[in-house]
Scaffold this motif. Structure first.
Motif, mmCIF file in Angstrom:
data_model
loop_
_atom_site.group_PDB
_atom_site.id
_atom_site.type_symbol
_atom_site.label_atom_id
_atom_site.label_comp_id
_atom_site.label_asym_id
_atom_site.label_seq_id
_atom_site.Cartn_x
_atom_site.Cartn_y
_atom_site.Cartn_z
ATOM 1 N N TYR A 1 0.829 -1.210 0.000
ATOM 2 C CA TYR A 1 0.000 0.000 0.000
ATOM 3 C C TYR A 1 0.866 1.264 0.000
ATOM 4 N N TYR B 1 -3.113 7.114 3.781
ATOM 5 C CA TYR B 1 -2.627 6.938 5.147
ATOM 6 C C TYR B 1 -3.173 8.004 6.091
ATOM 7 N N LEU C 1 -6.474 6.519 6.985
ATOM 8 C CA LEU C 1 -6.310 5.403 7.906
ATOM 9 C C LEU C 1 -6.051 5.895 9.333
ATOM 10 N N GLU D 1 -8.203 5.043 12.634
ATOM 11 C CA GLU D 1 -7.620 4.535 13.879
ATOM 12 C C GLU D 1 -8.097 5.329 15.087
ATOM 13 N N HIS E 1 -5.296 -0.467 9.439
ATOM 14 C CA HIS E 1 -4.638 -0.754 8.163
ATOM 15 C C HIS E 1 -5.599 -1.616 7.348
ATOM 16 N N ARG F 1 -1.469 -6.538 9.607
ATOM 17 C CA ARG F 1 -0.498 -5.443 9.578
ATOM 18 C C ARG F 1 -0.843 -4.398 10.630
ATOM 19 N N ALA F 2 -2.126 -4.162 10.810
ATOM 20 C CA ALA F 2 -2.537 -3.217 11.861
ATOM 21 C C ALA F 2 -2.127 -3.757 13.226
ATOM 22 N N SER G 1 1.646 -3.455 13.685
ATOM 23 C CA SER G 1 2.030 -2.065 13.907
ATOM 24 C C SER G 1 1.727 -1.633 15.335
#
Length: 686
Positions: free
Chosen positions: A218, A399, A402, A406, A507, A512-513, A516
């Motif tokens: 991404y 991003y 995103l 979050e 994410h 991946r989230a 992270s």
């Protein structure tokens, strides 16, 4: 700058250093004048360039020399002496941004002694400017002369080869060593800055093709191999956009800090990188510092619209949709913000509305979160919500959105006290996830827990916590300093330690989230344990008004009495496998072909918000410093979502109806909450 016979060098200055430079330039048929005033009487025929030399750091002569160089369309190379060194450049070329004032501004941002130096100059500047530097020996002056001669020749032959183009040279008086310090033009420089005016055209969004390295990536490019080139461009202790980048091992990973403008005293502007290796931590920190630079104040265009909302309502974002502070807060002494009034004049910048498909005006105080003028303080506290940096506009917007997802997910869960489902970390296909959790447990005795905070847009979002087993055992009870499995900790017996630490991430790919968030969690916990003071935390528990700074939020929830406020999370229930929750995310849609252009991913994400009746607004915050590195920067705004703030009195929940309906929309309640039922405590986001 000319070679002999191609135009004479005009040398302005007197004293030992000026004489040495004149001798070095003698072959050019140098025209020598002592003062800038004498320069004005010269005809100027056949002149090829201007070199100014002073035996002291006299700022008073620079405006005159700059004006003469600009008037005569001459390149100009300033040479001056300061305490401990001789400075050459940056070379000034007609019509090209980047000048000695840019260098001075960068140095002032980077030097921690800037306030003291300014005070000394204000008090003693007149006396010091007329006093020659006694450490400037004949030998050193001759060396400077040779260096200036070489620079003038290079500037004429090929400016790209001249060391003073886009840079400051500093020769140390004590050793004669010469170091080059790169200087990027400052768009706010009063001498060479040329910010274009803002206007509707700046709000028209053009997204060029953004091919992905492969469908599962991404980003359009990787920064992993660019650290050296980015360091050369951006990092320098004297004149860099970033003063330094340092990294060290911290708990379960590596933490790096890119120091942005340390001379201003604002440490919250620094960039941070928390990853598993030094290289990626450093480059992440540097990228975040550049992102923060874009978010502090406009650097790509000059704000031109000042108006009351009532006068521009048809083409502007309604500030009330962003969430306001409680009304009585605005009457508190020193609050720093003003109550929204549709008749109050404020500054606006142009952005783009995906919902309207046209440019839109956004309050400047929301698009940029730096210090505000007293006459226009802004309506709300704002920070880096939705700020992002990317290799192109598409990547930056993705991003930025995103990050909005979050923080909206975390705060919605907090304010509505949603009973989020715990995730079984051991069910992850990426085995780094359970390994990070296991390492945290063995090293500290804390248990890593993750909760699915995904909202109706289906963007995978997680709330993660490092939890002391003593807190899990029951309210107010502590445990011995060993893990539940008998493993030891790295704290001495009897140590008092925080009950828990939170983090979050979002994410398109859930694992991946999770990775992270867990990567952030370990170093964050170590930092909290270092600064944790139970007596201070207890005062924060007793009085939420004491929660004023970012660090206060994590410190507060380190105390077990405050940590009990998180017991709406089902910490005693078994975690659900990631596979069981996959239907909540479905990213991308299973019936779509592999995505090779990042614009398709962005279109999907934006559509999820538009379908939920939430607009997505983008302000392009890219400055010239970003463009030279191939970056784009944005501020993404989704009116109606919950924005992160720090300091309890800065909470912004008034007017956000989504917070009241969240539990009902997500199937946890039959009816909406009332404003009084929202969680009244400070949030635990670190």
């Amino acid at each position: 700058m000319p070679d002999p016979g191609r135009g004479r060098i005009v040398l302005v200055g007197h004293g030992r250093l000026a004489y040495a430079v004149g001798e070095a330039l003698a072959a050019t048929g140098t025209v020598r004048v002592r003062t800038p005033d004498e320069l004005t009487g010269q005809a100027g025929t056949g002149w090829g360039g201007l070199v100014s030399v002073t035996d002291h750091d006299d700022e008073a002569v620079r405006p005159l020399l700059r004006a003469q160089a600009a008037l005569r369309r001459l390149p100009w190379l300033p040479v001056r002496v300061e305490s401990g060194g001789v400075l050459l450049g940056p070379a000034v070329r007609p019509g090209v941004a980047g000048c000695p004032t840019c260098a001075a501004r960068r140095r002032a941002d980077n030097r921690p002694d800037t306030p003291g130096r300014r005070a000394l100059r204000d008090r003693y500047g007149g006396e010091l400017n007329g006093r020659p530097n006694t450490l400037l020996t004949a030998t050193l002056a001759a060396a400077v002369g040779a260096l200036v001669g070489a620079e003038t020749a290079a500037l004429h032959r090929d400016p790209a080869q001249a060391r003073t183009v886009g840079a400051l040279l500093r020769m140390t008086v004590s050793t004669g060593a010469v170091r080059r310090h790169p200087v990027l033009a400052d768009p706010w420089c009063p001498d060479c800055g040329r910010l274009p005016p803002d206007g509707p055209a700046a709000g028209r969004l053009r997204l060029d093709p953004a091919p992905k390295p492969n469908p599962g990536v991404y980003r359009v490019t990787s920064l992993a191999g660019r650290m050296e080139s980015l360091t050369r461009r951006y990092v320098d202790t004297e004149t860099g956009v970033v003063e330094s980048v340092a990294a060290g091992a911290r708990g379960d990973g590596i933490v790096a800090v890119a120091r942005l403008r340390p001379g201003t005293g604002h440490t919250n502007q620094h960039g941070y990188g928390r990853t598993g290796d030094f290289r990626s931590a450093r480059v992440t920190a540097l990228a975040e510092a550049l992102e923060r630079l874009a978010g502090i104040a406009p650097r790509g265009r000059r704000t031109t619209v000042r108006a009351a909302y009532a006068d521009v309502a048809d083409q502007a974002l309604d500030p009330r949709t962003l969430g306001l502070h409680e009304d009585d807060r605005y009457d508190e002494p020193g609050f720093g913000f003003v109550r929204f009034d549709p008749e109050r004049v404020t500054a606006w910048v142009w952005g783009y509305s995906f919902g309207r498909d046209q440019p839109i005006l956004v309050p400047e105080s929301y698009a940029y979160y730096g210090p505000r003028p007293r006459h226009d303080p802004g309506f709300v506290f704002e920070c880096s919500n939705g700020s992002a940096l990317g290799g192109c506009l598409t990547e930056a917007i993705l991003y930025g959105l995103l990050e909005v997802a979050e923080r909206d997910a975390f705060l919605t869960a907090w304010y509505a006290r949603l009973p989020l489902s715990e995730v079984d970390l051991d069910s992850a296909r990426d085995r780094r996830i359970p390994l990070l959790a296991e390492r945290l447990a063995h090293r500290t005795g804390y248990r890593a827990m993750a909760f699915d905070a995904t909202l109706e847009q289906g963007v995978p979002a997680f709330w993660v916590m490092a939890v002391d087993h003593g807190w899990l055992d029951g309210p107010g009870r502590r445990r011995a300093e060993t893990g539940a499995d008998g493993t030891g900790t790295d704290l001495p017996p009897g140590s008092v330690r925080p009950a828990l630490m939170c983090a979050a991430a979002a994410h398109p790919e859930p694992e991946r989230a999770l990775l992270s968030a867990l990567t952030e969690l370990g170093p964050g916990l170590d930092g909290l344990r270092d600064r944790y003071r139970p007596e201070l935390a207890a005062r924060l528990v007793a009085d939420s008004e004491r929660v004023r700074e970012m660090d206060d939020h994590a410190l507060l929830y380190g105390h077990p009495d405050a940590a009990d406020r998180l017991r709406f999370l089902p910490v005693d229930e078994p975690g659900r496998a990631i596979g069981e929750l996959a239907g909540r995310w479905s990213w991308p849609d299973r019936d779509q072909p592999p995505r090779t252009d990042l614009r398709v991913d962005l279109a999907d994400l934006v559509t999820r918000y538009l379908t939920a009746d939430l607009d997505v607004i983008v302000v392009d915050t890219t400055g010239p410093e970003h463009r030279v590195g191939g970056f784009a920067a944005v501020k993404v705004i989704v009116p109606g979502t919950a924005a992160m703030t720090f300091g309890h009195r800065h909470r912004r929940t008034r007017g956000l109806s989504r917070l009241l309906s969240a539990a009902r929309r997500l199937g946890h309640r039959a009816a909406d909450l009332t404003p009084e039922q929202l969680n009244p405590y400070p949030h635990p986001f670190p």
